[in-house]
Design an enzyme around this catalytic site. Structure first.
Site, short mmCIF file in Angstrom:
data_model
loop_
_atom_site.label_atom_id
_atom_site.label_comp_id
_atom_site.label_asym_id
_atom_site.label_seq_id
_atom_site.Cartn_x
_atom_site.Cartn_y
_atom_site.Cartn_z
N ARG C 31 0.84 -1.21 0.00
CA ARG C 31 0.00 0.00 0.00
C ARG C 31 0.87 1.25 0.00
NH1 ARG C 31 -3.66 -0.28 5.09
NH2 ARG C 31 -1.54 -0.49 5.88
N SER C 113 8.35 -18.20 10.72
CA SER C 113 8.99 -17.74 11.95
C SER C 113 10.35 -17.15 11.63
CB SER C 113 9.16 -18.90 12.92
OG SER C 113 9.72 -18.46 14.15
N LYS C 165 2.29 -23.32 13.03
CA LYS C 165 2.84 -22.03 13.47
C LYS C 165 2.11 -21.53 14.72
CE LYS C 165 5.27 -18.19 13.12
NZ LYS C 165 4.49 -17.13 13.73
N GLU C 172 6.01 -20.82 22.48
CA GLU C 172 6.84 -19.61 22.71
C GLU C 172 6.33 -18.83 23.93
OE1 GLU C 172 7.10 -17.18 19.09
OE2 GLU C 172 6.64 -15.46 20.35
#
Lengths: 291, 291, 291, 291
Positions: C31, C113, C165, C172
């Site tokens: 954009r 990641s 993911k 995490e």
């Protein structure tokens, strides 16, 4: 007054009885025709002698409730009201209400608590809907609720009743787990010789006195070591939704979540997660694993 | 009958009153001489007109209780009984009992619940000690406990009373946290417009009805949004000991521990742990940190 | 080979660079036209000199991704492939894939990641899709992933990449919270005088060594007491979805959930739940409340 | 240089070997005389050819370590140093140090990490003690630690080493549980077809890469579904002490505690707590219980 009641199982059957004892005319339908008053939803709707008609749906949450509401949308008329008194997720309520609103039919959601004790003591009712729709159902709420000032709330617009009931059940999970963990600790320590007696002593004058405590005392009087019960606990939806809504609103709910997870664990023969931990300990420390 | 009572604070003062209403003669001692009946422990012991003497210690747990018990060991005689009714850790009881036993003085530990409501409703009592020592205190237990079948248990030997009370308080932490998390979720969701009303509706006919719920309803009637209360919660020992005992016995107590940790967090202006998480996110993802 | 890349922010910009260093031709759109290679998605699609075309979408999850996929459905042709490399919820993948499949356009989801370190070290890629669609993207996966045997998996059909993911991020959260709690405990105990030194000592030869630990050591070298960081931690979706999926599958995840809730708490100025606990303690025990 | 080493098991035996490879003279004693260099602690102390003597104790924590330290107090002389390299609770260190100080013998506590990999990679060492005592042991620390800047810290006075090691292990529990919960979720969702491959893909370029992850990947390569491992996990003390110290310091440790409790649960054939929950559900809802 007349009310239609769909679903006459453990809950619905007792509610029909409590409504009748209060003088209402209940037109009951159930898939099990032996206990039903009418043979179909069409017959149920046609059996009313006055309007507006109030039809209370008391069937399992999910598709059974959604399908019943849809069918009622075909049969009822402008000004009638459908009440979903089942354990629906509150997010279903807006959908149901919008669907019925297209034909001018009102919708009220009612969270109902009370279980098998409700016939005698009354059912606590948490209600969501517009004031005018709730007003049409009010005589039946009065009959179902416990006596006195308690046991009823008009919690807000459509969805508020089931939301409140969902939170009620989430709290219930947490309270039960709190008692249960304390109970286990009492049984684990040799110094306490009369565990049922300790719980019984808490029924008056303590901070932890409650109806749930009374029930636990009852259970221990019947089976002092709970030998006849396995530590296997199902969950029925509201506990899960409570955590999901808490996440939606960024509300920390460590106790309610721990209570739900304890139920999940209780149903596992073996835990894949703990297999992984055992495998790791074996890898780095040579710790023996159990097979 | 005669009883010595040491410590006439919020709890002890009301207990003296309840014992007197039951017709007992209470010889009360307190560091605050204005509220005391006698000026020293020696005077207290000498004031008895009969034996065996029963002396109830109601002072803060830890050194104050330990010191008082030691001093009583100097003053009392064979056959007398000391009751520790404070919030002592149950591991202190064996030490106190052994110390007094050298002089033939008995020891009974009593966990006491009831708070500021005990004067009117009675105090729930969880008692540990030998049958003969407990018997000597029984008339006073009868006077202090609530009426009826509840509110008293002789839970086991020395230590059992404080252990039972400790677990009671651990459960109390869990129940309070369960209500609190549910309350926060109700306030977070816009759909529920009458949160105090929802809690009030639960007071009859529901699974979660309890004395604690009644208190929460009271609190919300006084202050509907709890605007005047900060979310800062102390803890007084029993909650910690409960977790430590659970660890000693390898009892999983996720709910009770989460309730304790929530209190710890409530007292932190900033969390070193969450600083570390924020620092990590900044390191690996370039996420902005707030200062 | 040619690839279209939509979204050239922190992640996408670096990925363009890494792809180019590997010899690929990247047609980038953003954009922000200053950093873009083409002025519109139409221009991007038209810029390809060969087919099938592979277009990698790297824009924010939710509506931006869904809208971009829809627009690409208008512009691409049978045999082309769209890759969603953003942080979309895996439940979006099936919807996107079905939509594109109507025109014969393939869909692959890729969990990525690596954060700001990916340009140098490579991006770990977790991929979902049909073997034939994945094959069309393979050259670009090879360029983006770290060198060696690691950093890439074709985890399963459409959705498997984002699911993997999502779980990665859930883990995490848990790891970060584990380090953070340990860090706080080290700082709380006076006996440890060199907290950064302790963490540094763990970087080799210990069970807890990891890249996250290395980052925490870095952070403490820059700011030994984390004075410049507030304990305020955002969350970005995957942590929440992880808990929700765990609930869907009845998997107990106490650690992952606690990590998420700790973040929620870190963002509260005051806790409504702890207000309720403080109110309760005031009601039953006369405990002072803090205002 | 000369060092005495008491305890030649899995850890001590490898440490002797690593010290010898570095050129030190190790006088090893073990209850198992077949692997020992000397037949008694007296012989061990007499075998030194120079002073001050450094004797490293590597026996099980608790009584074995305390007894060994006491015996060394009888045998050693002013200026000698005892190192406790076992997994003692840090609260023991002050007691041991004070005992030895009466005779002028120094004391150093060393937390040792490395497990079965330490011989090859070196042992991470967290050390507590006075600078002068630590200096006497330094040559041996240098031999045992990994090469490079890492793997060693003089964390503070007596006790700091074991405290740091305790926190290390607490974090280890949390990290392992985080991976384990993520692993279970991956196995629970049908969409991920290659769970070992997903974990393997995380070994490079991701936020969750670590030595523990490498070990989990190893374990899954040997046994892709962990079929040969039971989800039964012991705990060895440090995890418990971590929670207890956190409670002492009012540090919230929800993740570390949840990890410990998951181990407790993993060892239960049936859960008394969940029996109580099942009993409650049966009481209020007529829910069937499983036996």
């Amino acid at each position: 007054m007349e009310i239609g009641l769909i679903g006459l199982g453990k809950m619905g059957g007792n509610m029909r009885e409590r409504l009748r004892r209060a003088g209402h005319t209940v037109i009951g339908y159930d898939r099990n025709h032996e206990i039903a008053d009418v043979g179909s939803l069409t017959e149920l709707v046609d059996a009313f002698t006055s309007s507006p008609r109030v039809v209370w749906v008391m069937v399992p949450a999910g598709d059974p409730t959604r399908d019943t509401v849809k069918e009622l949308g075909e049969l009822l008329s402008d000004g009638d009201v459908v009440v979903d008194g089942g354990n629906s997720r509150f997010t279903d309520d807006k959908i149901n209400a919008d669907h019925l609103a297209e034909k001018g039919i009102g919708y009220v959601d009612a969270g109902v608590s009370g279980g098998i004790w409700g016939l005698k003591n009354g059912y606590a009712l948490m209600v969501g809907g517009s004031p005018e729709n709730v007003a049409k159902v009010q005589p039946f709420f009065e009959a179902l609720k416990p006596e006195g000032d308690y046991g009823y709330v008009h919690a807000g617009p459509v969805g508020a009743g089931h939301f409140a009931k969902m939170v009620h059940n989430g709290i219930e999970y947490g309270m039960m787990q709190a008692y249960a963990e304390g109970y286990e600790l009492l049984t684990a320590a040799a110094v306490v010789e009369d565990v049922p007696g300790v719980l019984k002593s808490w029924q008056e004058g303590t901070v932890v006195r409650s109806w749930l405590l009374d029930l636990l005392v009852n259970a221990l009087q019947e089976d002092p070591n709970l030998d006849d019960i396995k530590g296997y606990v199902n969950d029925s939806g509201e506990g899960r939704w409570t955590i999901e809504e808490a996440i939606n609103h960024a509300v920390p709910v460590p106790v309610l979540a721990a209570s739900l997870f304890a139920r999940f664990s209780s149903r596992q023969d073996d835990s894949p997660a703990m297999k992984a931990v055992a495998a790791l300990r074996n890898q780095f420390g040579g710790h023996a694993t159990t097979k």
